[in-house]
Design a protein around this motif. Structure first.
Motif, PDB file in Angstrom:
ATOM      1  N   PRO A 211       0.761  -1.031   0.082  1.00 31.61           N
ATOM      2  CA  PRO A 211       0.012  -0.250   0.003  1.00 31.61           C
ATOM      3  C   PRO A 211       0.636   1.251  -0.062  1.00 31.61           C
ATOM      4  O   PRO A 211       1.410   1.619   0.890  1.00 31.61           O
ATOM      5  CB  PRO A 211      -0.870  -0.044   1.284  1.00 31.61           C
ATOM      6  CG  PRO A 211      -0.015  -0.886   2.248  1.00 31.61           C
ATOM      7  CD  PRO A 211       0.948  -1.768   1.526  1.00 31.61           C
ATOM      8  N   ASP A 214       0.250   4.419   2.476  1.00 31.98           N
ATOM      9  CA  ASP A 214       0.559   3.751   4.139  1.00 31.98           C
ATOM     10  C   ASP A 214       2.046   3.942   4.166  1.00 31.98           C
ATOM     11  O   ASP A 214       2.464   4.311   5.242  1.00 31.98           O
ATOM     12  CB  ASP A 214      -0.080   2.568   4.049  1.00 31.98           C
ATOM     13  CG  ASP A 214      -1.653   2.649   4.339  1.00 31.98           C
ATOM     14  OD1 ASP A 214      -2.304   3.724   4.778  1.00 31.98           O
ATOM     15  OD2 ASP A 214      -2.272   1.536   4.396  1.00 31.98           O
ATOM     16  N   LYS A 215       3.053   3.571   2.985  1.00 31.87           N
ATOM     17  CA  LYS A 215       4.302   3.579   3.277  1.00 31.87           C
ATOM     18  C   LYS A 215       4.897   4.709   3.326  1.00 31.87           C
ATOM     19  O   LYS A 215       5.577   5.228   4.372  1.00 31.87           O
ATOM     20  CB  LYS A 215       4.983   2.792   1.920  1.00 31.87           C
ATOM     21  CG  LYS A 215       4.685   1.236   1.783  1.00 31.87           C
ATOM     22  CD  LYS A 215       5.489   0.937   0.661  1.00 31.87           C
ATOM     23  CE  LYS A 215       5.652  -0.727   0.638  1.00 31.87           C
ATOM     24  NZ  LYS A 215       4.437  -1.631   0.238  1.00 31.87           N
ATOM     25  N   ARG A 217       3.211   7.401   4.655  1.00 36.25           N
ATOM     26  CA  ARG A 217       2.786   7.720   6.141  1.00 36.25           C
ATOM     27  C   ARG A 217       3.527   7.233   6.994  1.00 36.25           C
ATOM     28  O   ARG A 217       4.055   7.875   8.024  1.00 36.25           O
ATOM     29  CB  ARG A 217       1.069   7.294   6.267  1.00 36.25           C
ATOM     30  CG  ARG A 217       0.332   8.112   5.590  1.00 36.25           C
ATOM     31  CD  ARG A 217      -1.019   7.744   5.691  1.00 36.25           C
ATOM     32  NE  ARG A 217      -2.000   8.191   4.862  1.00 36.25           N
ATOM     33  CZ  ARG A 217      -2.555   7.751   3.763  1.00 36.25           C
ATOM     34  NH1 ARG A 217      -2.087   6.370   3.472  1.00 36.25           N
ATOM     35  NH2 ARG A 217      -3.303   8.385   3.048  1.00 36.25           N
ATOM     36  N   ALA A 218       4.085   6.043   6.921  1.00 36.98           N
ATOM     37  CA  ALA A 218       5.001   5.231   7.917  1.00 36.98           C
ATOM     38  C   ALA A 218       6.238   6.054   7.916  1.00 36.98           C
ATOM     39  O   ALA A 218       7.209   5.825   9.042  1.00 36.98           O
ATOM     40  CB  ALA A 218       5.296   3.778   7.327  1.00 36.98           C
TER      41      ALA A 218
END
Length: 294
Positions: A211, A214-215, A217-218
């Motif tokens: 995703p 999400d990567k 965001r991480a």
């Protein structure tokens, strides 16, 4: 003279486009596609579909969002633009010509012997190019350095970096992402042209990247996802991102696009990453692009 800058309309409370603004940006995206076909006919080979997925991104940035001045490619406070996917430069050169950074004669001799315009952009030869790209993976690092340096020099420019989705497989991208988040480079905006294909095939068949949001965001970034061809959604998002002075993170926009957008047989055939249109195919492509409603 052409110019571009960010500000909400004085009679509106949002960054939404007026009908006239939307029409103009669609016309400029069409211009990018048509000029790409014309210039590649000179070169006899080029990256059609990689430009077509990014045409609306080019249009939104250069004709609306970025703070740049016609005829002044070295203006110190200009917004910076870097392309990780440097093979899409053929779609950018006509824009630089419209802004008076290169002449029409130079543009019309694209890739000819002695021309400064090649398949990839060279900042040493082409006014308006902020970073020489082509070796995938380096642009975000350079963009982070520009953003960090701009902040240190107390300059208000924003640095925009357009990345290919295949480029997400490069480790240096993620090193730059970590650095940018660590230093809270809120004046850095990355745009991932998520068109789904790279030279060797479907991106997620080569090395899966989802995703993707999400990567990012991480890794400490603010992330937004948008239809990269919907100028009525893309441009307000970019306007707000640039104007948000309270943000303390770098920002990534995952622009969901279609490789070859605008020409039906390119939209369904990934082999058009690099190629050449026979005259009858070029005419068909031009007719399809012109037939699309503005």
């Amino acid at each position: 003279m052409l110019s571009s800058s960010i500000s909400p309309s004085p009679d509106r409370n949002s960054y939404d486009l007026t009908p006239d603004e939307l029409k103009r940006l669609r016309e400029k995206a069409r211009f990018v596609r048509l000029e790409t076909i014309r210039l590649i006919e000179i070169a006899k080979v080029g990256h059609y579909s990689s430009v077509f997925s990014a045409a609306e991104i080019f249009s939104s940035l250069y004709y609306d969002v970025m703070n740049i001045r016609a005829g002044e490619p070295q203006w110190a406070d200009r917004d910076r633009f870097l392309m990780g996917k440097g093979h899409a430069a053929v779609g950018l050169f006509p824009i630089l010509c419209e802004f008076g950074y290169i002449s029409k004669d130079v543009l019309d001799n694209y890739t000819r012997l002695g021309s400064p315009l090649g398949d990839h952009p060279d900042m040493r030869k082409v006014p308006g190019i902020d970073f020489s790209s082509g070796s995938i993976g380096h642009a975000l690092s350079a963009g982070a350095g520009m953003a960090w340096g701009g902040r240190a020099a107390k300059r208000a420019f924003t640095t925009f970096v357009m990345l290919g989705d295949g480029e997400m497989q490069e480790g240096q991208v993620w090193e730059a992402a970590l650095f940018s988040a660590q230093h809270k480079l809120s004046n850095l905006i990355a745009i991932v042209d998520r068109n789904g294909f790279q030279l060797d095939g479907a991106v997620d068949d080569v090395i899966g990247i989802e995703p993707l949001g999400d990567k990012w965001r991480a890794f400490g970034w603010e992330v937004h996802e948008v239809d990269g061809h919907d100028l009525a959604a893309l441009t307000p998002l970019l306007r707000r991102a640039k104007a948000d002075l309270a943000r303390e993170k770098p920002l990534c926009i995952v622009a969901r696009t279609l490789k070859g957008k605008g020409v039906s047989y390119m939209e369904t055939e990934p082999g058009w990453h690099l190629g050449y249109l026979a005259p009858e195919d070029a005419q068909r492509a031009v007719e399809e692009i012109m037939a699309r409603e503005i």
